[in-house]
Design a protein around this motif. Structure first.
Motif, PDB file in Angstrom:
ATOM      1  N   ALA A   9       0.813  -1.215   0.000  1.00 21.28           N
ATOM      2  CA  ALA A   9       0.000   0.000   0.000  1.00 21.28           C
ATOM      3  C   ALA A   9       0.848   1.267   0.000  1.00 21.28           C
ATOM      4  O   ALA A   9       0.500   2.258  -0.656  1.00 21.28           O
ATOM      5  N   ILE A  10       1.977   1.245   0.701  1.00 17.61           N
ATOM      6  CA  ILE A  10       2.809   2.445   0.825  1.00 17.61           C
ATOM      7  C   ILE A  10       3.879   2.520  -0.264  1.00 17.61           C
ATOM      8  O   ILE A  10       4.148   3.600  -0.807  1.00 17.61           O
ATOM      9  N   CYS A  11       4.467   1.403  -0.603  1.00 21.97           N
ATOM     10  CA  CYS A  11       5.559   1.408  -1.585  1.00 21.97           C
ATOM     11  C   CYS A  11       5.068   1.294  -3.034  1.00 21.97           C
ATOM     12  O   CYS A  11       5.752   1.745  -3.949  1.00 21.97           O
ATOM     13  N   PHE A  12       3.902   0.685  -3.242  1.00 26.21           N
ATOM     14  CA  PHE A  12       3.350   0.537  -4.599  1.00 26.21           C
ATOM     15  C   PHE A  12       1.866   0.927  -4.602  1.00 26.21           C
ATOM     16  O   PHE A  12       0.998   0.096  -4.907  1.00 26.21           O
TER      17      PHE A  12
ATOM     18  N   ALA B 161      10.850  -1.928   7.458  1.00 31.75           N
ATOM     19  CA  ALA B 161      12.063  -1.178   7.094  1.00 31.75           C
ATOM     20  C   ALA B 161      11.895  -0.532   5.714  1.00 31.75           C
ATOM     21  O   ALA B 161      12.280   0.631   5.505  1.00 31.75           O
ATOM     22  N   ARG B 162      11.308  -1.288   4.764  1.00 38.82           N
ATOM     23  CA  ARG B 162      11.061  -0.736   3.426  1.00 38.82           C
ATOM     24  C   ARG B 162      10.015   0.376   3.482  1.00 38.82           C
ATOM     25  O   ARG B 162      10.105   1.362   2.730  1.00 38.82           O
ATOM     26  N   ILE B 163       9.027   0.233   4.360  1.00 33.17           N
ATOM     27  CA  ILE B 163       7.998   1.268   4.508  1.00 33.17           C
ATOM     28  C   ILE B 163       8.626   2.568   5.011  1.00 33.17           C
ATOM     29  O   ILE B 163       8.384   3.648   4.454  1.00 33.17           O
TER      30      ILE B 163
ATOM     31  N   ALA C   5       4.747   7.810  10.323  1.00 34.99           N
ATOM     32  CA  ALA C   5       5.395   6.532  10.017  1.00 34.99           C
ATOM     33  C   ALA C   5       6.062   5.942  11.246  1.00 34.99           C
ATOM     34  O   ALA C   5       5.886   4.754  11.556  1.00 34.99           O
ATOM     35  N   PHE C   6       6.827   6.776  11.950  1.00 33.72           N
ATOM     36  CA  PHE C   6       7.537   6.267  13.128  1.00 33.72           C
ATOM     37  C   PHE C   6       6.580   5.945  14.271  1.00 33.72           C
ATOM     38  O   PHE C   6       6.818   5.018  15.037  1.00 33.72           O
ATOM     39  N   SER C   7       5.475   6.699  14.364  1.00 29.32           N
ATOM     40  CA  SER C   7       4.481   6.414  15.396  1.00 29.32           C
ATOM     41  C   SER C   7       3.820   5.062  15.145  1.00 29.32           C
ATOM     42  O   SER C   7       3.712   4.217  16.044  1.00 29.32           O
ATOM     43  N   THR C   8       3.397   4.841  13.889  1.00 31.22           N
ATOM     44  CA  THR C   8       2.713   3.589  13.534  1.00 31.22           C
ATOM     45  C   THR C   8       3.663   2.405  13.589  1.00 31.22           C
ATOM     46  O   THR C   8       3.393   1.399  14.249  1.00 31.22           O
ATOM     47  N   CYS C   9       4.800   2.527  12.879  1.00 32.07           N
ATOM     48  CA  CYS C   9       5.748   1.411  12.805  1.00 32.07           C
ATOM     49  C   CYS C   9       6.339   1.111  14.179  1.00 32.07           C
ATOM     50  O   CYS C   9       6.563  -0.056  14.519  1.00 32.07           O
ATOM     51  N   GLY C  10       6.593   2.147  14.964  1.00 30.55           N
ATOM     52  CA  GLY C  10       7.177   1.933  16.285  1.00 30.55           C
ATOM     53  C   GLY C  10       6.254   1.150  17.193  1.00 30.55           C
ATOM     54  O   GLY C  10       6.686   0.208  17.873  1.00 30.55           O
TER      55      GLY C  10
END
Length: 314
Positions: free
Chosen positions: A125-128, A219-221, A237-242
């Motif tokens: 969803a984020i990369c493509f 990591a790719r996101i 991004a850091f809030s969600t991924c973290g």
């Protein structure tokens, strides 16, 4: 003759949590509350996804399966723990013990595979974004979920059948609050080398590889978002991924530490505390991490409450 003279165990005794008798009631209330939060929180997620057409997307399809898995995963162990704390009856028949072990492995493995599918969905969803609907087709989503269910069923059955061939003689006390596979292996009075070898071999495909795939996806996101500098995007991004990675680390870290990298220094108390982390805490946190902090999910809840308000006023 030796085997014939052995006393075969038909009932196991679960020691439960390493707490003092006077602390039983407060811990009973605590674990009951955590179990209710887990069940009600995940049921709410499934309910909203089924009712709201805005949530009929691949991400929420995987999330609904994860919520169902979390409810079942918690229900395999916590009700028996609560019953033991309340009635002081810690016995569990041999057949029930193996059944509990099977479903414990089944839903733990299923959660692992579903987390991989969700991480892959976010990666696409984020990369493509332009190819998202083509890549994440309904056929692919359904195939990933069905494959997850089938693989976990066979993996859990393999370990259960290998456990069923072992003999359990005099010692029937399990220093745990459920029929944990590693605890049962320590009680066996027959050769467990095959079981231990299968645990080590299957641990890679079932635990380590999914964890690495999830970390690589996130990591790719993060890398993709950082290519387009935006203070709001980076913060989001850091809030969600973290938050996601913290729960994933709690789940995978304790499971890998217990089953793939066991230490001789691990006490029964330490292993029990680690087991509580991934059997009780993680399923309870998932609704908060994946949904209640999610704008789409909160919007669906708001629309549902608004419809109820209108219907009552009419």
């Amino acid at each position: 003759m030796t085997r014939r003279n052995q006393t075969i165990v038909s009932v196991f005794l679960l020691l439960g949590l390493p707490i003092e008798p006077e602390q039983q009631n407060p811990f009973y209330v605590l674990f009951l509350a955590m179990y209710l939060i887990t069940v009600l929180g995940n049921l709410l997620i499934i309910f909203l996804i089924c009712l709201d057409s805005h949530l009929h997307t691949p991400m929420y399809f995987f999330l609904s399966n994860l919520s169902f898995s979390d409810i079942c995963f918690s229900s395999v162990t916590i009700p028996k723990l609560l019953q033991t704390m309340q009635s002081q009856d810690s016995s569990i028949p041999y057949a029930s013990c193996l059944t509990q072990m099977y479903f414990f492995l089944f839903f733990a493995d299923l959660e692992s595979f579903l987390l991989v599918a969700m991480a892959y969905d976010r990666y696409v969803a984020i990369c493509f974004p332009l190819h998202y609907t083509i890549i994440m087709s309904s056929k692919l989503c359904l195939s990933l979920v069905v494959l997850s269910w089938v693989l976990t069923m066979f993996h859990a059955m393999l370990h259960t059948l290998l456990m069923a061939r072992l003999c359990f003689c005099a010692d029937n006390i399990i220093p745990h609050f459920f029929c944990d596979m590693s605890a049962l292996l320590k009680l066996a009075c027959s050769d467990t080398r095959v079981n231990e070898l299968v645990i080590f071999i299957m641990g890679g495909p079932i635990l380590v590889i999914p964890f690495l795939l999830i970390v690589m996806s996130y990591a790719r996101i993060v890398s993709s978002i950082l290519r387009v500098p935006s203070a709001r995007g980076i913060r989001k991004a850091f809030s969600t991924c973290g938050s996601h990675l913290s729960v994933l680390s709690l789940f995978y870290g304790t499971v890998i530490g217990l089953y793939l990298c066991p230490s001789a220094n691990n006490s029964a108390v330490k292993e029990t505390v680690m087991a509580v982390m991934y059997t009780v805490v993680t399923p309870m946190l998932n609704p908060f991490i994946y949904s209640l902090r999610n704008r789409d999910m909160m919007g669906a809840l708001g629309r549902l409450l608004f419809k109820k308000k209108i219907s009552f006023s009419v």
